[in-house]
Structures are given as C-alpha cells and as structure tokens.
Write a protein that holds these residues in place. Sequence first.
Motif, mmCIF file in Angstrom:
data_model
loop_
_atom_site.group_PDB
_atom_site.id
_atom_site.type_symbol
_atom_site.label_atom_id
_atom_site.label_comp_id
_atom_site.label_asym_id
_atom_site.label_seq_id
_atom_site.Cartn_x
_atom_site.Cartn_y
_atom_site.Cartn_z
ATOM 1 N N TYR A 149 68.879 77.089 54.988
ATOM 2 C CA TYR A 149 68.456 77.993 56.055
ATOM 3 C C TYR A 149 69.525 79.049 56.324
ATOM 4 O O TYR A 149 70.696 78.719 56.517
ATOM 5 N N SER A 151 70.121 82.565 58.767
ATOM 6 C CA SER A 151 69.538 83.338 59.870
ATOM 7 C C SER A 151 70.496 84.437 60.330
ATOM 8 O O SER A 151 71.697 84.208 60.468
ATOM 9 N N ASP A 178 65.116 85.217 59.621
ATOM 10 C CA ASP A 178 65.514 83.968 58.953
ATOM 11 C C ASP A 178 64.939 83.871 57.539
ATOM 12 O O ASP A 178 63.881 84.432 57.251
ATOM 13 N N THR A 207 61.599 86.280 64.274
ATOM 14 C CA THR A 207 61.385 86.033 65.707
ATOM 15 C C THR A 207 61.778 87.289 66.481
ATOM 16 O O THR A 207 62.861 87.859 66.256
ATOM 17 N N LYS A 262 54.962 82.448 72.255
ATOM 18 C CA LYS A 262 55.415 81.477 73.267
ATOM 19 C C LYS A 262 55.684 82.214 74.582
ATOM 20 O O LYS A 262 56.293 83.294 74.564
ATOM 21 N N SER B 72 65.173 80.015 71.877
ATOM 22 C CA SER B 72 63.738 79.962 72.147
ATOM 23 C C SER B 72 62.943 80.160 70.860
ATOM 24 O O SER B 72 61.835 80.643 70.871
ATOM 25 N N GLY B 73 63.547 79.767 69.778
ATOM 26 C CA GLY B 73 62.871 79.882 68.484
ATOM 27 C C GLY B 73 63.664 80.765 67.553
ATOM 28 O O GLY B 73 64.252 81.755 67.981
ATOM 29 N N GLY B 74 63.699 80.387 66.291
ATOM 30 C CA GLY B 74 64.447 81.164 65.323
ATOM 31 C C GLY B 74 65.912 80.770 65.322
ATOM 32 O O GLY B 74 66.397 80.115 66.236
ATOM 33 N N GLY B 75 66.597 81.201 64.262
ATOM 34 C CA GLY B 75 68.031 80.942 64.203
ATOM 35 C C GLY B 75 68.395 79.563 63.688
ATOM 36 O O GLY B 75 69.552 79.268 63.500
ATOM 37 N N CYS B 76 67.398 78.708 63.495
ATOM 38 C CA CYS B 76 67.677 77.372 62.980
ATOM 39 C C CYS B 76 66.361 76.780 62.479
ATOM 40 O O CYS B 76 65.304 77.352 62.703
ATOM 41 N N CYS B 78 64.611 74.671 63.621
ATOM 42 C CA CYS B 78 63.856 74.009 64.694
ATOM 43 C C CYS B 78 62.558 74.762 64.960
ATOM 44 O O CYS B 78 62.287 75.781 64.359
#
Lengths: 399, 79
Positions: A149, A151, A178, A207, A262, B72-76, B78
């Motif tokens: 991963y 990002s 990402d 995102t 979200k 709050s989402g992204g960056g990993c 998860c």
Amino acid sequence: MRKLSLTVIGLYIGLLAAFSQNSKPDSTQFKSRKISFEEANLVSSYYKQDGNNSAVTGGIGSEKLTDISNSIEIKLHKWDVKGRKHTYDFELGVDHYTSASSDLIDSKANSSASHADTRVYPSANWTMENDAKGTTFGAGGSISYEFDYLSFGGNINFAKKTKNRNGEFSGKLFTYIDNLKLIYPVELRTGATTPRGENYPTAGRNTFGGSFSYSQIVNQRLQLAFLLDVIYQSGYLGLPFHRVYFNNGTELVESLPGTRIKTPIGFRANYFVGDNVILRGYYRYYKDDWGLDAHTLNLETSVKITPFASVSPFYRYYTQSAVDYFAPYMTHKTTDPYYTSNYDLSKFTSQMYGAGIRLTPPKGILGMEHWSMLELRYGHYTKSNGMNSDILSMNLKFK
Amino acid sequence: MQIKKSAQKIRTGIAVGMIAAATVVSCSPVKEYQKNRLNDGEMALANRKVEKTELSFQSYREGASGANAGKSGGGCGCN
C-alpha cells in the motif's frame, strides 16, 4: 532646603511613574523571527487483538494480531515581519504488525511473507496564524508506505475566530491518492509471482473530503464543538485478500462498489466541574451510501489528584448496522452483485473502557525541565461478535 | 415507510439545529483573563495525542470513521 526636599520627592514620584506597570498591551513586544523549537511528542503503543471472524479466511478463523507503533512529532515556529506565527509540524510514524490471518493469504505456507509488515508514514504541516485578525491558514502533505500500500495525502485548512474570540469556524479540504498491490489469496492467483515479487497488478483508491467544525465557548466552564465531514471515495475500496465463500462452495475475493460517500456528524462538550474534575463528552452519528449507520458515544472524566497529575477513566459505546453487501461464511449467492464477509462491516456493537494518567510537574518529569509531560493510557475493547483487544499507549512531551 | 423515515430525519435535524442555536444564543462572552479553566490542557476540544493508535485501530475494526479529527478513509488499507 524645603524646595530641595520637594524636588527630590517630585523626582522620586516621576521615576515611580516611569517604571510602574503599564496596563495597555505592549504592541511593540519583540518576537524572534528565527525558527524556534516549540515542542516534541513521542507516542508509542502496543496493541493486540483476537477473534474468530477473519475476513482473510472468509469470515471464519483467527483474527489474532499484534501491532507496535511509534511516532515522533517535532513542532517549530517563527514570527514574520507582520507579526504572524508560522508553525511547522513534522511527524514520522512507524508501525510494525504481525497478523495470523494475513499469514493465511498464502494458506499453504507456514509463516508466509505476509504474516508481518511495517508501515512508515512521514508528514509535514505548516500553519500561519494571524492573532490580530483571528485567522489561521495551513497546508500539509503526507506519505504512507507499506509493502502492498502506498498513499500520498494533501490538505489545506482555514480557521476564523469570531469577533469576541469565543467561537471559531474551521474548514479543511483533504485528499488521499492511494495505490495498492492486488495480492490475491494464493489459490486465486493467475500468472507468475514471486513471494514478495513485483509482478502483482495494482489498483487505485482516491479519497476527497471536507472537514468542518464550529467551536463555541458557552461560559467560563463549558465549551462545545460541532463537527461535520463529507468524504467521497472512489476506486478499489475492498481488499484483494478478503475471501468470500458462496453457498455453493465456490470461492472469490470480496467485491464492493467503486464509490462510497460518508457523512459523519459529531458533537463535543467539555465541562469543568468545581476545581478538580473535567467531563469530556463526544457523540457521532455516521451514515454512508453502502447502508451503514453508526452511533458512537464517548465519555471521559478527568480527576485532578494534584494540579499537576490527573486520572481519566473513560467509556466508549459504538453500534453499527451492516453494509448492504455483507453476509457470513458460505451464505452469499453467486448472483449477488457485491459481496463481503468482512465482519468489520457487519452489524455489531462494541464497548471500550479504560483509564489514563497524566503527569505535568512544573519542574519536569524526574526533575528534567524539558520533559514536560508523561501520559499513559490503557483500554480494553470488546465487540458483540466476540472479537476483543487491548491497547497500551504512552505520550512523552518535551518543551 | 420511506416518507416516515424522511419525516423522522427532518424532525431530528430540526431538533439538533434548535439545540445548537439555543446553545450559541445562551452563551455569555468570556474574556481572555477568565479563560483559566478553559485553557487547561484537558479541556481541549480535540483527541488526546495518546489516543492516536486507538483511533487508528477503531477506523480499521469499525465501519464508521471521521468527524473526530482522525482518519476518515484513505491513507491506509483500512475502510
């Protein structure tokens, strides 16, 4: 002689007036324009979890995982010619985890390459605060790297205080771009790959979000904050090593929609009771377009044992509905357009409780003047589906 | 059923808005020299730094995230 005495008294009064305190603020106060050290924070945590609903093995199997994380943050500042404060915040974090379920991406291997990984995440942020106008501007960037991963993150932010300095609106726009390696379960791979090879296909996940808040001082003991985030994600939003077993015995990896919106909305309230107790409350309602609704309630009480030491027990309650695409092991139909057996997206409630201790002695920790704070915190977390975890964290602050 | 749900959401929104408006209106201005309690380190309207990993694992283990100054989402990897 009398004239001389009056002159001496007059001079004395004049000198007193000249050196007495002036109640008006000193607008010409000198502020160094050189970069100065403000503070450094070291945060370390040990986390362990266990459960029996691993997504890697299709919703059954061990969720055993341990994670050790360390991060160091250094904050510097300087003042410019217009009296604005520039703050530079640099952070480097390193997490190392071992996971029993990730090990089973390659179910034939015992202790495969994926049983452990290290994540490295540096970031840098700059803010410029204009105290006279009550405004703050800022921007930042971040990178996060682990084997499968990568990002890149960026953000810009703005804040403006109200005229009486009792309220503040702040807004932040952020993005994460990402890229993930599509490491499928070994039995579903096609083509030649090496165990930690470079031949994995990749996919993107983007995102974009906005984070807005308004904080307000209500009186000398109470302050509140209203929080709203709007987040849009697109790309590959599942994970390629999450298996799904269908009701006819066939196997694939999870498939989820290519977009997700979200909208969490939150509220914070902190109240100082008497001279020694602080009540901290937080509530969040969350909704997304995958059908997930969630409520989070967090309550914490800080009790000051002395002016420089406090103990903070806390309790957190969380409940969520399942996403529309979740079904347990071997219950999905092959005709389902989207499917996952990831129990993190199932219906459950969770509870967390624990306590923290915070020491801020005026002469520093262990008499070391620059070591200004030590904070320790332990929490125990349980989910209604049986998963549980423990976390022990420590924050050292140097000034 | 859908109309009932929408009406309930509108009512909840109005109630939240009214509480927020009433709170802001009932505020009494606090001068800088009166902020000694509000300026206490533990009165900050933010997460504690020591909660950093806690917030991170919650964003992995739960479907909801955001509105708490954390990820709050992204960056990993998860959700």
